[in-house]
Design a protein around this motif. Structure first.
Motif, short mmCIF file in Angstrom:
data_model
loop_
_atom_site.label_atom_id
_atom_site.label_comp_id
_atom_site.label_asym_id
_atom_site.label_seq_id
_atom_site.Cartn_x
_atom_site.Cartn_y
_atom_site.Cartn_z
N ASN A 83 46.34 40.81 37.61
CA ASN A 83 45.17 41.69 37.48
C ASN A 83 44.13 41.18 36.49
O ASN A 83 43.06 41.79 36.36
CB ASN A 83 45.62 43.10 37.08
CG ASN A 83 46.34 43.82 38.20
OD1 ASN A 83 46.05 43.60 39.36
ND2 ASN A 83 47.30 44.64 37.84
N SER A 84 44.42 40.07 35.83
CA SER A 84 43.47 39.50 34.88
C SER A 84 42.62 38.44 35.57
O SER A 84 43.15 37.42 36.02
CB SER A 84 44.22 38.84 33.71
OG SER A 84 43.36 37.98 32.99
N SER A 128 44.27 34.73 36.38
CA SER A 128 44.60 34.53 37.80
C SER A 128 43.53 33.76 38.56
O SER A 128 43.60 33.64 39.78
CB SER A 128 44.84 35.89 38.47
OG SER A 128 43.64 36.64 38.48
N SER A 135 52.46 41.28 37.25
CA SER A 135 51.39 42.13 37.79
C SER A 135 50.19 42.15 36.84
O SER A 135 49.04 42.10 37.28
CB SER A 135 51.89 43.56 38.01
OG SER A 135 52.91 43.59 38.97
N GLY A 136 50.45 42.20 35.53
CA GLY A 136 49.38 42.20 34.55
C GLY A 136 48.57 40.90 34.59
O GLY A 136 47.34 40.92 34.52
#
Length: 194
Positions: free
Chosen positions: A150-151, A155, A146-147
């Motif tokens: 969110n980058s 990503s 997930s981290g």
């Protein structure tokens, strides 16, 4: 592990002690079941004073995941001068460096792809699939995926590039899912051993 490829060839590699399994939990919660030596070091550097049997709170999990994501971003951007709190990221990265990664000369705008168990979770999230609950695998895989998602740096290419072989479960997964043998190049002197 980090590698750079160009036209089908590996042109650079590096290895960092960053990953979901440095912190192991009782599945479904944040009670620490085990810590790697690098997990211990990360907690100490982040000012988290917890040990096996204690429960990490949401802000502590956020700090661990945020730190890991920032280090990954720095590796991709090839810079370690941005501060994390009162310490320079360069100091923290050196602590977790097994083999430093350097971008090959002339490398421009790399495309980032992922592999391994966290990579599988990243691509599942990017495709809109729901993931199992927190610490489902007994580690921070879901949270780290997930981290990364969110980058914007990490990503950036998820929608455009999907590796054919993502290598889940590293060596064992590659053996099961990506090993190919050509019948023309394989010779077995004693077929009865099969």
């Amino acid at each position: 592990n980090v590698s750079a490829g160009f036209r089908g060839e590996v042109v650079g590699t590096g290895c960092y002690w960053i990953g979901a399994r440095h912190f192991q939990f009782t599945p479904g919660g944040y009670e620490l079941a085990d810590l790697s030596p690098y997990g211990h070091k990360m907690l100490a550097r982040l000012g988290i004073h917890k040990s096996i049997g204690q429960v990490l709170d949401a802000s502590e999990i956020g700090a661990i995941v945020g730190f890991s994501v920032q280090v990954l971003e720095s590796i991709v951007q090839d810079q370690f001068e941005r501060p994390i709190g009162h310490q320079k990221q360069e100091e923290l990265v050196k602590m977790l460096t097994h083999r430093e990664f350097k971008w090959p000369k002339g490398c421009r705008a790399p495309v980032i792809v992922w592999s391994g168990g966290v990579g599988e979770l990243i691509y599942a999230l990017a495709r809109g699939k729901s993931l199992p609950g927190k610490t489902f695998y007994g580690d921070l895989g879901v949270e780290l995926a997930s981290g990364v998602l969110n980058s914007p740096i990490l990503s950036a290419h998820l929608g455009a590039y999907l590796p054919v072989q993502r290598g889940r479960a590293t060596v064992y997964g590659l053996m099961l899912h990506a090993t190919q043998l050509s019948g023309q190049t394989l010779f077995l002197a004693r077929p009865d051993v099969l």
